[in-house]
Every structure is written in structure tokens, then in C-alpha cells.
Design a protein around this motif. Structure first.
Motif, PDB file in Angstrom:
ATOM      1  N   VAL A   1       0.856  -1.191   0.000  1.00  0.00           N
ATOM      2  CA  VAL A   1       0.000   0.000   0.000  1.00  0.00           C
ATOM      3  C   VAL A   1       0.890   1.239   0.000  1.00  0.00           C
ATOM      4  O   VAL A   1       1.888   1.284   0.703  1.00  0.00           O
ATOM      5  CB  VAL A   1      -0.898   0.019   1.247  1.00  0.00           C
ATOM      6  CG1 VAL A   1      -1.705   1.308   1.311  1.00  0.00           C
ATOM      7  CG2 VAL A   1      -1.826  -1.190   1.278  1.00  0.00           C
ATOM      8  N   ASP A   2       0.525   2.217  -0.777  1.00  0.00           N
ATOM      9  CA  ASP A   2       1.215   3.506  -0.725  1.00  0.00           C
ATOM     10  C   ASP A   2       0.296   4.507  -0.024  1.00  0.00           C
ATOM     11  O   ASP A   2      -0.645   5.024  -0.625  1.00  0.00           O
ATOM     12  CB  ASP A   2       1.533   3.985  -2.143  1.00  0.00           C
ATOM     13  CG  ASP A   2       2.350   5.279  -2.123  1.00  0.00           C
ATOM     14  OD1 ASP A   2       2.342   5.981  -1.085  1.00  0.00           O
ATOM     15  OD2 ASP A   2       3.001   5.577  -3.145  1.00  0.00           O
ATOM     16  N   PRO A   3       0.555   4.774   1.247  1.00  0.00           N
ATOM     17  CA  PRO A   3      -0.344   5.687   1.971  1.00  0.00           C
ATOM     18  C   PRO A   3      -0.264   7.108   1.424  1.00  0.00           C
ATOM     19  O   PRO A   3      -1.194   7.890   1.620  1.00  0.00           O
ATOM     20  CB  PRO A   3       0.164   5.608   3.417  1.00  0.00           C
ATOM     21  CG  PRO A   3       1.554   5.092   3.331  1.00  0.00           C
ATOM     22  CD  PRO A   3       1.643   4.265   2.092  1.00  0.00           C
ATOM     23  N   GLY A   4       0.818   7.434   0.745  1.00  0.00           N
ATOM     24  CA  GLY A   4       0.969   8.771   0.194  1.00  0.00           C
ATOM     25  C   GLY A   4       0.010   9.036  -0.944  1.00  0.00           C
ATOM     26  O   GLY A   4      -0.622  10.092  -1.021  1.00  0.00           O
ATOM     27  N   THR A   5      -0.124   8.086  -1.839  1.00  0.00           N
ATOM     28  CA  THR A   5      -1.027   8.255  -2.977  1.00  0.00           C
ATOM     29  C   THR A   5      -2.410   7.680  -2.677  1.00  0.00           C
ATOM     30  O   THR A   5      -3.359   7.964  -3.416  1.00  0.00           O
ATOM     31  CB  THR A   5      -0.490   7.530  -4.231  1.00  0.00           C
ATOM     32  OG1 THR A   5      -0.406   6.130  -3.939  1.00  0.00           O
ATOM     33  CG2 THR A   5       0.886   8.043  -4.630  1.00  0.00           C
ATOM     34  N   GLY A   6      -2.508   6.850  -1.631  1.00  0.00           N
ATOM     35  CA  GLY A   6      -3.783   6.224  -1.318  1.00  0.00           C
ATOM     36  C   GLY A   6      -4.110   5.034  -2.206  1.00  0.00           C
ATOM     37  O   GLY A   6      -5.253   4.617  -2.298  1.00  0.00           O
ATOM     38  N   TYR A   7      -3.085   4.482  -2.833  1.00  0.00           N
ATOM     39  CA  TYR A   7      -3.294   3.324  -3.721  1.00  0.00           C
ATOM     40  C   TYR A   7      -2.984   2.007  -3.008  1.00  0.00           C
ATOM     41  O   TYR A   7      -1.998   1.908  -2.274  1.00  0.00           O
ATOM     42  CB  TYR A   7      -2.374   3.413  -4.948  1.00  0.00           C
ATOM     43  CG  TYR A   7      -2.980   4.145  -6.112  1.00  0.00           C
ATOM     44  CD1 TYR A   7      -3.283   5.499  -6.004  1.00  0.00           C
ATOM     45  CD2 TYR A   7      -3.249   3.486  -7.310  1.00  0.00           C
ATOM     46  CE1 TYR A   7      -3.841   6.185  -7.078  1.00  0.00           C
ATOM     47  CE2 TYR A   7      -3.807   4.166  -8.380  1.00  0.00           C
ATOM     48  CZ  TYR A   7      -4.098   5.510  -8.264  1.00  0.00           C
ATOM     49  OH  TYR A   7      -4.653   6.182  -9.318  1.00  0.00           O
ATOM     50  N   SER A   8      -3.820   1.018  -3.248  1.00  0.00           N
ATOM     51  CA  SER A   8      -3.442  -0.365  -2.984  1.00  0.00           C
ATOM     52  C   SER A   8      -2.654  -0.812  -4.210  1.00  0.00           C
ATOM     53  O   SER A   8      -3.208  -0.984  -5.293  1.00  0.00           O
ATOM     54  CB  SER A   8      -4.695  -1.230  -2.800  1.00  0.00           C
ATOM     55  OG  SER A   8      -4.365  -2.603  -2.951  1.00  0.00           O
ATOM     56  N   GLN A   9      -1.333  -0.948  -4.029  1.00  0.00           N
ATOM     57  CA  GLN A   9      -0.493  -1.205  -5.206  1.00  0.00           C
ATOM     58  C   GLN A   9      -0.582  -2.649  -5.671  1.00  0.00           C
ATOM     59  O   GLN A   9      -0.605  -2.952  -6.850  1.00  0.00           O
ATOM     60  CB  GLN A   9       0.964  -0.845  -4.875  1.00  0.00           C
ATOM     61  CG  GLN A   9       1.113   0.631  -4.533  1.00  0.00           C
ATOM     62  CD  GLN A   9       2.506   0.960  -4.047  1.00  0.00           C
ATOM     63  OE1 GLN A   9       2.897   0.610  -2.946  1.00  0.00           O
ATOM     64  NE2 GLN A   9       3.272   1.644  -4.872  1.00  0.00           N
TER      65      GLN A   9
ATOM     66  N   LEU B   1      -4.771  -4.520  -7.867  1.00  0.00           N
ATOM     67  CA  LEU B   1      -3.543  -3.994  -8.470  1.00  0.00           C
ATOM     68  C   LEU B   1      -3.774  -2.520  -8.790  1.00  0.00           C
ATOM     69  O   LEU B   1      -4.720  -2.172  -9.512  1.00  0.00           O
ATOM     70  CB  LEU B   1      -3.228  -4.774  -9.764  1.00  0.00           C
ATOM     71  CG  LEU B   1      -1.891  -4.468 -10.437  1.00  0.00           C
ATOM     72  CD1 LEU B   1      -0.720  -4.984  -9.606  1.00  0.00           C
ATOM     73  CD2 LEU B   1      -1.855  -5.103 -11.829  1.00  0.00           C
ATOM     74  N   ASP B   2      -2.928  -1.646  -8.216  1.00  0.00           N
ATOM     75  CA  ASP B   2      -3.010  -0.203  -8.468  1.00  0.00           C
ATOM     76  C   ASP B   2      -4.445   0.326  -8.406  1.00  0.00           C
ATOM     77  O   ASP B   2      -4.963   0.908  -9.360  1.00  0.00           O
ATOM     78  CB  ASP B   2      -2.382   0.133  -9.826  1.00  0.00           C
ATOM     79  CG  ASP B   2      -0.875  -0.011  -9.767  1.00  0.00           C
ATOM     80  OD1 ASP B   2      -0.292   0.265  -8.696  1.00  0.00           O
ATOM     81  OD2 ASP B   2      -0.278  -0.386 -10.786  1.00  0.00           O
TER      82      ASP B   2
END
Lengths: 335, 335
Positions: free
Chosen positions: B78-86, B94-95
Motif C-alpha cells: 500500500v502507498d499511503p501517500g497516494t492512497g493506492y493499494s499497489q 492492483l493499483d
């Protein structure tokens, strides 16, 4: 331009440098540590070095104070918050108020920290770490230790003991460590550990190009540089010892990478002089041991200022305290 | 009193809770995840849960807005900065722009993060970590993962991948991991790993009290709870599997301890239900593997809110963002 002094206290020698606020070494001087003479004599020699550099350097701005402050890297357990060297087996120091003593002697602000943290701080901010936000730095010398710098901040841990990767217990390693335990990484992967491994193999009669020159009482003369030379001549013993050393360090660093997720690893210290002989097996084992996502964006590089990173880091640690006491306090917590 | 919502998305179920600004769970609801229906259906079910809790809870202050914000713990990268589940292998995501989608659906501020980081954040600040400044939290479930909280701040690393101790490659371990590699810690120390180890031994004919009930096609019914029960009846197979699991995890955590120097380790997740069966060998190996200075001030404790730490942490992560965006940004870096 402001100028700071940085000192790196080693087991054999001490180096003191004048360092510009940009992290450039302007002048330096080296003297024997002679720890056996006692801590007071060692600290007095540091005062002498600082005064000598101050007197001999001609680049001072007219009218401005000369040295703005002093940073000192001390081997062993250091509490940068209280300024105490808590324990240094190399120097024989125990609960020594290095910072307060030096501030009184020099009438300058002083910060102290562990020598590896100073070194890695210097490399991370002014050397091979430039451009990276998450630096894991490792020094390979008599022992092995690491430090971590994130966004310019050293990481300390609860008792400022983060980074003791040299004492990771590795499976398959059965050597007695100076710490009294069996199987520590540094018994095989430090410069000293590689030499001891080679000596042991020679004593056990393992065939080697080294045998002719280093046998019997001359075995004690064998150095890590000799291993590198023999490696280059295809000596199977030296190749095996260095590959095992690199692979074990690679495995240990893989744990560090998956724990901390750095984007750059800096390899420094005397052992870094072995270059690709050590780094190739290290890199191979590290990259095979981490999840591929970590490997994609990880750089593994050698230190830029291997001789000077300790004094640069010590001097710039003083600058960090002076320019931003609250930032310094977040981690170093000067009282 | 402000109230936040926290969601923990698991592979089987999702739990949503209303959490007070003091970290108390006021109400919660659980529904099946049914990830196979696709991400839109899963996110809609989260919206339904939030609305249901909001409608049924009677403690709202008159005139104030109801839910102040929502935090969501998502398994995987997870990228908490962009709010994406990568990437989430459990959910098949996915993304996926989880945060933006949810903010539009709910008209509330939303933060997302990895589920283990949310869980450890909840325990560190509102559970078993209270009073500690340097918390290493570990969850033992289908896999094993860790997160680190220093002075209330989650540590992320360069690609927010810090803490993947479940994929530490351990010597002597030869099991294939779900990640495709051989020898990962979680193949023997996770709840799933322990069960697979026991099944394998049973298939190979190792004597066990479990054999009578779990053989042939019934082998698949064996759970970690069955292992604990058999352990208590003195079953040598179950004792061996749990001791190996605990010892391997203890060794891995020893690396984490020497790297990070925490003052408290919190053990959570379903595997923590094994209690001392797992913790005793874990503690023994860990304390034997670190330098004694680390052991002196290290506490090893079980999670306080094993069922709720995920939702508490998710909700309080939202509070952290709301009350101090700059602090949150230092680590989570919401854009």
C-alpha cells in the motif's frame, strides 16, 4: 564560512580535521591514540590537535570566531544525549563524560557519538549517500557495524544500540567472537575475521599460495591486503574466505534491507578496500535473499570518503546540533 | 467527542468499527470480504458498513458532524501517500485508488495503509505499546509481518516496504513460500506454516496424537488450534513444530532487535493465541541471539487488542492525519 572540527578516535590512531560547513575537509592531523596512557592523556591529545589545526589553518575569516564547535566519534557504546562514552572496550573507557570534559577544556560546544554513526552520517549526507533518503551504512573493520540515516536523521533505537549487525548470529558459523558469543557475523565477515579464517585454514594445512610466505610464526603477519593480493593470483583459500565473508554479510544485510527498506547501502571501512572481491558475493547473496521488490530500487555502493567520513560526520553532527538543536534532539537528544 | 471509523480488510472477513478519539471501540460490524466479487463490490460493502454503524450508533453529540474520517487497512503493498493499494495477492487488487474512490463515495477524509502497519500502530499507541517509545510489532497469521513505531511515528522505508520479516530466508528451512522463494521464515513460523509443517510430518508417518483424527482427506481440516490442543496433551509432533516455529521467529526477531533496538516487542495476530507454547521458545532463542545489553531492557508482550487493533489503528491513523497533517506527512506522506 563556518568551520567545525571533527575527531575520529580509533583503536590505533586518532584523526582530527577542520571541516567546512559544506562538509569539505580543509586540514587534518593524525596522532597515535595510545589509549593505554589513560583517558585524560587521550583527551589532552585531542585538545592539542584542535589547537594545532586552528593555529596552522590560514583560511579564517577576519573577525569571526574560528572553530564553531567540535564533534567526536568514539568507538563503543556512546550516549549522545548525556555526552558520555558509556563503554569502549578498545579504549578501556567506562562512563566517561567526554563531552563535558572537552567543552571545559576547549571552551567550545562539543557533541559526541559512536564512531560508526559519525562515519555513516558523514557518508550519508556528504558522501556516497547524496541523493538518497534512506541510507544503511556499514563499516567493515576490526568488527562490523551499521547505522541508518533517514531524511538526514540518524536512527538510534531505545538505548542508542541500533545497527549492531556484526553480532547477528549466523547459522553455520562456529567461531568465538570478542563479545564472548559463538557465531557472530563479524567473526567471518570483518577484515579481522577474514584474516583469522585464513590463518586457521593455513594452520590446518589447507593448500594456499599464502603458505610459503605465511607459516609458523609468520602467520601473525598475514593481513587483509595479503588476502586480496592472493585472491588476485587465484589463490583458492583466499577466494573461499572472501566469498564466504561477502556472502554472510550479504545475508545479514538482506535482513536489514527487509527490516528497514533502505534505498542505498554504503559499504565502508578498511574491509571496503577489498572492493569487488567482497562486494560481488555480498551483492549476489543479498539480492538472492530479499524479495525482488526490494532489489529493484536498491543501490549498493562503496563509501566516497573512506578515510575522512568519520571526521566529516563528527564535524557535521556538531553543525546539525548548532543549526537545528530540535532536529538533533529528535534523535541524539543532547540534554 | 470525535469519532472515527476504522476498517480492517482481511482475506475472509472485513471488520468496520467506530472508534473514539481516545482509541476506544464504540461499535463494530463484520461482513464477508468476498474479494472474488471484485474490488467495487468490496468497497461498496465498506460504505454500507460505515453507514450502518453511523445510523445505529446513538452516542453522537448533538449538532456535530458524525464520523470525522475513515482509515482502512489493506493487505499487501500500500502507498499511503497516494492512497493506492499497489498490489494485494489476497484481494486480487492492483493499483487501485482506494482512498480517492472512498472519499468520493463517503464524502469523508480517508487514509489507507497496509493492514499490519495499521494493526501495529493501534497496539503501539493504544494497546500493549503504551509507555514504550520504540515498538516492534509482529503479526503471526497466514503470513508474518512486522511494523515499527518510534515516538508515535510509523516507520515506512524507501518504498513503504519496511518490516517484511516473514520473508527473511532462514538457514535450514527448505519449504517453498507463497512468494515463490525457498526458506522464508513464514513457511514454518506463521500459523499457516505451522499447520503445513504438521500436515507434512503426519503424511510422512511421524507418530502423533493427531494421526487418529487427521489422516487421509481429513488432514486438510487440521488447524493451528488443533496443534495447540495436541501440544497441551503432550503430543511430540505438535511440540516440535511449535518449538521450531517459535525458535525461528525468535532468531529473526533477534536480527530486528539488533538492527532497530526496540524496547518492546508486541506479538499479535492469530498465531499469538498459541501463547507461551510459541512465546517460550521464541523468547529463549531471541534472548540467546542478541547481545545481553539488548535483552536487559527489552519487553516481549502479547497484543492487548488482538481482534480490534486493526480497526483502532486504522481509525487513529485518520485522526493522526487530521490532527497533524505535517506529522503524518513525515512518514505516510499523504499527497
Amino acid at each position: 564560512m563556518k568551520v567545525y572540527a571533527g575527531v575520529d578516535i580509533g583503536g590505533t590512531n586518532m584523526v582530527c580535521g577542520l571541516v567546512s560547513e559544506l562538509g569539505q575537509v580543509l586540514a587534518k592531523v593524525k596522532v597515535p591514540t595510545n589509549a593505554g596512557e589513560g583517558s585524560a592523556a587521550v583527551l589532552d591529545r585531542i585538545v592539542d590537535m584542535v589547537r594545532e589545526l586552528e593555529a596552522s589553518y590560514s583560511g579564517w575569516d577576519a573577525g569571526s570566531p574560528r572553530i564553531a564547535g567540535l564533534g567526536i566519534g568514539v568507538p563503543g557504546l556512546v550516549d549522545p544525549g548525556t555526552g558520555y562514552s558509556q563503554y569502549s572496550s578498545n579504549l578501556g573507557w567506562l562512563d566517561l563524560a567526554v563531552r563535558d570534559v572537552m567543552e571545559k577544556k576547549l571552551h567550545l560546544p562539543v557533541v559526541i557519538d559512536n564512531d560508526v554513526r559519525m562515519y555513516v552520517y558523514g557518508e550519508a549526507l556528504y558522501g556516497a549517500g547524496i541523493g538518497s533518503r534512506h541510507v544503511l551504512g556499514v563499516t567493515i573493520g576490526t568488527g562490523i557495524a551499521a547505522a541508518y540515516v533517514q531524511d538526514g536523521q540518524l536512527y538510534y533505537g531505545a538505548q542508542h544500540m541500533a545497527g549492531e549487525i556484526g553480532h547477528f548470529r549466523m547459522d553455520g558459523v562456529n567461531e568465538l567472537c570478542a563479545c564472548g558469543r559463538i557465531g557472530c557475523l563479524e567473526t567471518i565477515s570483518s577484515a579481522g575475521g577474514m584474516v583469522r579464517q585464513a590463518r586457521k585454514a593455513l594452520q590446518q594445512g589447507e593448500p594456499s599460495l599464502l603458505f610459503e610466505r605465511f607459516n609458523g610464526s609468520r602467520l601473525q603477519e598475514l593481513t587483509a591486503a595479503d588476502l586480496s593480493n592472493a585472491y588476485d593470483r587465484g589463490d583458492t583459500l583466499s577466494i573461499r574466505v572472501m566469498e564466504e565473508a561477502g556472502a554472510a554479510l550479504g545475508r545479514a544485510l538482506a535482513y536489514g534491507v527487509m527490516m528497514m527498506n533502505p534505498d542505498r547501502i554504503i559499504i565502508g571501512g578498511g574491509g571496503a578496500l577489498a572492493g569487488e572481491r567482497l562486494l560481488a558475493p555480498l551483492r549476489k547473496e543479498l539480492l538472492a535473499s530479499v524479495l525482488p521488490q526490494y532489489a529493484e530500487q536498491l543501490e549498493i555502493v562503496v563509501a566516497k570518503w573512506n578515510d575522512d567520513a568519520g571526521i566529516i560526520g563528527a564535524a557535521m553532527r556538531m553543525k546539525a546540533y548548532e543549526t537545528s538543536p530540535s532536529d538533533y534532539r529528535r534523535t541524539g537528544e543532547r540534554r
